[in-house]
Write an enzyme that holds these catalytic residues in place. Sequence first.
Site, PDB file in Angstrom:
ATOM      1  N   HIS A 146      16.259  39.077  31.661  1.00  0.00           N
ATOM      2  CA  HIS A 146      16.920  38.215  30.676  1.00  0.00           C
ATOM      3  C   HIS A 146      15.935  37.692  29.630  1.00  0.00           C
ATOM      4  O   HIS A 146      16.251  37.627  28.444  1.00  0.00           O
ATOM      5  CB  HIS A 146      17.640  37.057  31.378  1.00  0.00           C
ATOM      6  CG  HIS A 146      18.847  37.486  32.145  1.00  0.00           C
ATOM      7  ND1 HIS A 146      19.923  38.098  31.555  1.00  0.00           N
ATOM      8  CD2 HIS A 146      19.139  37.425  33.470  1.00  0.00           C
ATOM      9  CE1 HIS A 146      20.838  38.378  32.472  1.00  0.00           C
ATOM     10  NE2 HIS A 146      20.389  37.988  33.651  1.00  0.00           N
ATOM     11  N   SER A 182      22.527  32.996  37.416  1.00  0.00           N
ATOM     12  CA  SER A 182      21.738  34.091  37.984  1.00  0.00           C
ATOM     13  C   SER A 182      21.029  33.684  39.268  1.00  0.00           C
ATOM     14  O   SER A 182      20.643  32.532  39.439  1.00  0.00           O
ATOM     15  CB  SER A 182      20.653  34.528  36.985  1.00  0.00           C
ATOM     16  OG  SER A 182      21.221  34.953  35.772  1.00  0.00           O
TER      17      SER A 182
END
Lengths: 403, 403, 403, 403
Positions: B339, B261
């Site tokens: 997340h 990410s």
Amino acid sequence: LLSRRGEASGMALAQEIFSRWDLMNEDERIAFLATMVDRFPPDQAVLEPAITAAQAPPTPANLSALHLASEAKRQEIIRRLNHAPDGTRRLVRMRETLLAARKTNPALDVLDSDFFHLFASWFNRGFLHLKRIDWTIPANILEKIIRYEAVHEINDWDELRRRIEPPDRRLFAFFHPQMPDEPLIFVEVALTDRVPAHILPMLAADRPIIGPTDAKVAVFYSISNCQNGLAGISFGNFLIKQVVEDLRSELLGLRTFVTLSPIPGFAGWLSKQRGLEDSTTALSRDERQLLSLLDEQGWALDGKVAARLTPVLEALAARYLVTAKDKRGRPLDPVARFHLGNGARLEQLNMLGDPTPKGLAQSHGMMVNYLYDIGQIEKNHEAYAESGRIAASGAVRKKVRPV
Amino acid sequence: LLSRRGEASGMALAQEIFSRWDLMNEDERIAFLATMVDRFPPDQAVLEPAITAAQAPPTPANLSALHLASEAKRQEIIRRLNHAPDGTRRLVRMRETLLAARKTNPALDVLDSDFFHLFASWFNRGFLHLKRIDWTIPANILEKIIRYEAVHEINDWDELRRRIEPPDRRLFAFFHPQMPDEPLIFVEVALTDRVPAHILPMLAADRPIIGPTDAKVAVFYSISNCQNGLAGISFGNFLIKQVVEDLRSELLGLRTFVTLSPIPGFAGWLSKQRGLEDSTTALSRDERQLLSLLDEQGWALDGKVAARLTPVLEALAARYLVTAKDKRGRPLDPVARFHLGNGARLEQLNMLGDPTPKGLAQSHGMMVNYLYDIGQIEKNHEAYAESGRIAASGAVRKKVRPV
Amino acid sequence: LLSRRGEASGMALAQEIFSRWDLMNEDERIAFLATMVDRFPPDQAVLEPAITAAQAPPTPANLSALHLASEAKRQEIIRRLNHAPDGTRRLVRMRETLLAARKTNPALDVLDSDFFHLFASWFNRGFLHLKRIDWTIPANILEKIIRYEAVHEINDWDELRRRIEPPDRRLFAFFHPQMPDEPLIFVEVALTDRVPAHILPMLAADRPIIGPTDAKVAVFYSISNCQNGLAGISFGNFLIKQVVEDLRSELLGLRTFVTLSPIPGFAGWLSKQRGLEDSTTALSRDERQLLSLLDEQGWALDGKVAARLTPVLEALAARYLVTAKDKRGRPLDPVARFHLGNGARLEQLNMLGDPTPKGLAQSHGMMVNYLYDIGQIEKNHEAYAESGRIAASGAVRKKVRPV
Amino acid sequence: LLSRRGEASGMALAQEIFSRWDLMNEDERIAFLATMVDRFPPDQAVLEPAITAAQAPPTPANLSALHLASEAKRQEIIRRLNHAPDGTRRLVRMRETLLAARKTNPALDVLDSDFFHLFASWFNRGFLHLKRIDWTIPANILEKIIRYEAVHEINDWDELRRRIEPPDRRLFAFFHPQMPDEPLIFVEVALTDRVPAHILPMLAADRPIIGPTDAKVAVFYSISNCQNGLAGISFGNFLIKQVVEDLRSELLGLRTFVTLSPIPGFAGWLSKQRGLEDSTTALSRDERQLLSLLDEQGWALDGKVAARLTPVLEALAARYLVTAKDKRGRPLDPVARFHLGNGARLEQLNMLGDPTPKGLAQSHGMMVNYLYDIGQIEKNHEAYAESGRIAASGAVRKKVRPV
């Protein structure tokens, strides 16, 4: 389900709740539903200030906040149950239980209100698909047509086939994408060359079959809701209008869209009228007298008796349909209420249109045609909705008067 | 639309309103939306007594009534607009305009609240379908993947093909049945044999390709929301969990589910910290000094400079991700928020994981892996949601301390 | 159709020919077929030199030319008829008529040879699709399953449903892409926990139903060809092998693949043997004597009589299946010929396996299991095809001897 | 494959043969094909008596027997290879190799004859499906359109999109059910308001786009065969006629169906004519002289030169198309041969219709329209097929004469 765990593993949890539900007995289910009412009200800590704020002065913003604050957490529970595999169908089944339980547990009313609110949103007409049901449709859907037909019973697969396969027959149903093998409502259509007055010849296996392009009239002769759990969500209006539109563009020869409908409340109403005092009944003395012919076994088979009864029964049916109202001022007859509310017109009364035992029992065999006249629907609907005025043909209107 | 006519001819009317909308300019559209706010508030005549009733004492029944009474008629308007052909998609587009207009017209906020409320209901996860996107998918859907990719741009059809056709690549999207050619959100997955630290080798056209059954790690390297008009409706959580579940049952060799990410807010935060007084900044004096190396053009290409920066940048990235919070106490970084909120764990920092200009600009090239550990997701989520605790590996946790 | 016009407007012309065919009576159709034989032989002007050339010496090239030259123009006619809408199905129907007409018109044999040649090519197994038939299949296909079932009759839709819906039942059919709603052949399978000896308990509505994953045995209890017009084109071999393969990979617990089959020629053969002189019959004197018990009405209901008959009937059935041959040296029994030709093994004889009137009439109630043992099929087939050796279990082999 | 084992386990064996084939190099493949020729001739023991029988006298029965006996076993091999998964496509690919190998191995001709014979039967028009290709078609099919386009190259996905998405464009392809993502042949159609003379304006991205209902002319501007392995199997005729029929019933305003076609052999023929002696060339002296203008670089950009060349080039193109013949007496130009053979008419010559380098190289930029006049197709085809007469408009016919 509303907890932290619910957020993290909602789908599995919803699935688990349904699995438990499947194993519960009737009482346990009612207890489960009651728990939903008790444990998941709106959040009082948020709601109270929202009420206060909404009072002085009410602005769009604080009214919007009030609406959100007053939503019971029950709705969020239902939304999360919908995450389960086949969740929508299972919720519809759950509401079937709820609707039955409400009758003796008025405390469940608010939960039903939540279900209703969500279902009305989820089963928005924009999400429904119209599908023609014919002989190429999977058997597991066809068997539901047999099961759900509520007006003119389908006894076996051969009879089903006669309703959907010949070129002069159509059957259309609405489906929701999440329940692809569950019809929500369906309508059966016969294509004919004239407005029919009798149901049996129209359903006969050996009737003459006309080619669809020769058809001038589309007859809606049976409309059945399929899902008890969706009670109160209205699909019929949309269904009829969509079918009218589709048939018009497919079959250019069609001129007339009409029902051949039962009058389910007529016999009950008439029996009540006959029991009333002269001063309060809707019947004239002459009419009462003639009606005693109805009490003879087998009158409908005796042409002469039937002929004597025709004018009085037609007059009374017209009077019932046009003037009898429920407490809210709407037509007393549920089928009339539906079609007149859609903007249809009371067109024609049909003496002994349905001479079956069921037909005789509910309306002394009388049937009625409601006409869907494209050019008039909107006007009729408006008059009906605003002033309760009922659209009726001249012929019917004349019959309202005492014989 | 709410009038009698609306009931009788709703579909045609909704269609007509959208046709007019299509022809309006920006100002006319804003005026149209403002009219919805003004003309369709809740019914005051019903609402006032409902408020009164709900106060003393509040029962489930009168709270339920209050909820109904406080619903603005705007919602019914939106429900009826949904009857139009392609109504759902057109409403999503309408909300795009609304969201832009809100910024300068706070009076529109309540209308957006109505849209949001309905969309949250209509786009319930139970109605969404997960679909694998590969090279056999229609071009009109694939072109939307190209257009909507928001993390690692797809430049042309060849690049798209490299993301969806090789056996070690997967792309999954959620769809709503009413918008069958519009992805709502999608995730791109690479199947690898180890947790990757760098994005470019993983996307390279000439990388070694491993067979799916040899894969040990599934890497979620890009997640993109597609519909601005659905802003605020959260699909990502469901998408990742469904994809994890599906991949696990398809590929038994998969052991690890991890992201690679970006850290979109890191460079901005760091720049701000460097500008602060010593007493308030999160940086130590030594760290500040070292960071001046960042100001030299092309530092990332100089191996020695990069090596000197590695410990300090990793420490600061760890500090940023673990300790920097927004006003509501949540992680400042939006990707971290997403997340960690899903129950993932901060696993590993990757110096120069993304050395592209975009990567350098947003996070000095730093990337991060979030780990989705099936057995821990629920616990992590709960700790995060209840006490804001952030799950992080020991390695990351150690780096939070000053260099 | 073969003319210039045929080339230019072939599809319309083929359509026209079929339309005329539909209106012809039996005699006209036979005349039409006879015309095809007479008017469309091979082109003699090309054929004669081809024959001459092919004689001295025969090269691959001139043999190939001979093959082309000897093709009757009839085949091109049939190929062009196939261009018509629904042409393939109509040609299959046309061959039904042809097959019936051949019996009294041997001149039509060559035309049937042309049809057969083309159908064998068009219905190549590579073009067929295997499809599982269950309760979600369209009614117009299911009704054909009812109609075509040739072994154990299906009386109505409820019975059909019992054959395809329970978890321990399977029905698979082959389809050709050009006739998507016409099964070509189908096989019915029961999943059980042991090799069954009796058909009625296996078909009973109230039998215990086992979960497919608990099943150890797959029983092929009925195989029916559906298209008379495809007579001679063999699908059964491919069907059984494909179904075995598919079931094995779906249900890992399955160990045994076996039939429960009728012995349609047994009673006829036995009756003939009983009528023969001692010296030529296959029966011993003792056996003959015992068999007179069969002549008593209702012997099958009398346990004691049945018990006395068991050894002799089993011995004779074994003898019939193993030793009785047709003129071409193949097993006399058509079902035995089919399964043994496929490489199956005669496994077990089942006294009174089928005690229905039909079962008693054709085989005195005897049934037989053929075993499809994956590891042995090829070897069995080879021994059968090369030396006519019949694979049989030790138990069956022992019974061949006189009682 | 033909052995006993082949019968028992044909599918697996066929699969195995293809797997080996995939691993072979060019030489091994040719050797494999040669083996098929050598080892699988007709059965001589059956063929010889069949030849003898067919001679005196030839009856339908013995000719039919001769046809069967003379079939090489190669055909049965090919039929069995078709049983493999994806067998049909793999056989088509195998024939690609065979066609290339034939050029240097004439012994393979007979094998190609077998392939051709079977493919002609399997790809019978009755088995093909016409499908419109638009922007909703899967990418793996669209990429094949890009790859197979053989007339006006498609350079990228944007250009593909311009050929299939605008409302005035159509692309239709034939598919075989066994190769559902492999187009066999396709035609590109432009809907216009007049017969076009130039290709570039018609393909331009910024051209005016007309609504399909306003279209008067359908222009077939590109036809491409896709499968080299199906060389010789003719689909184009059927494709054009089906598309004409479908467009006629969809778009009632269409009056004219016409091509805009290249003249691929014109420049080659002309160059040859210019090199011939005066006595044998088809050119007049004046024409020759004028044609020297062609030798100047860039003549096509010089309006005056082009104007001087127009009459002579049109005359010569007309002469080429109408009078130049191949050895079998058919039009020399392959595109002319195709359309005239289909029954189309040579309608109009278009000077500099295609001024691209490719267009100038093959025909000095000349293009031609062939007209598909529904009422005349059959007659034209018949005249062409019987006496070789070419249908041409008066305007074209006049131009055939020397300038």
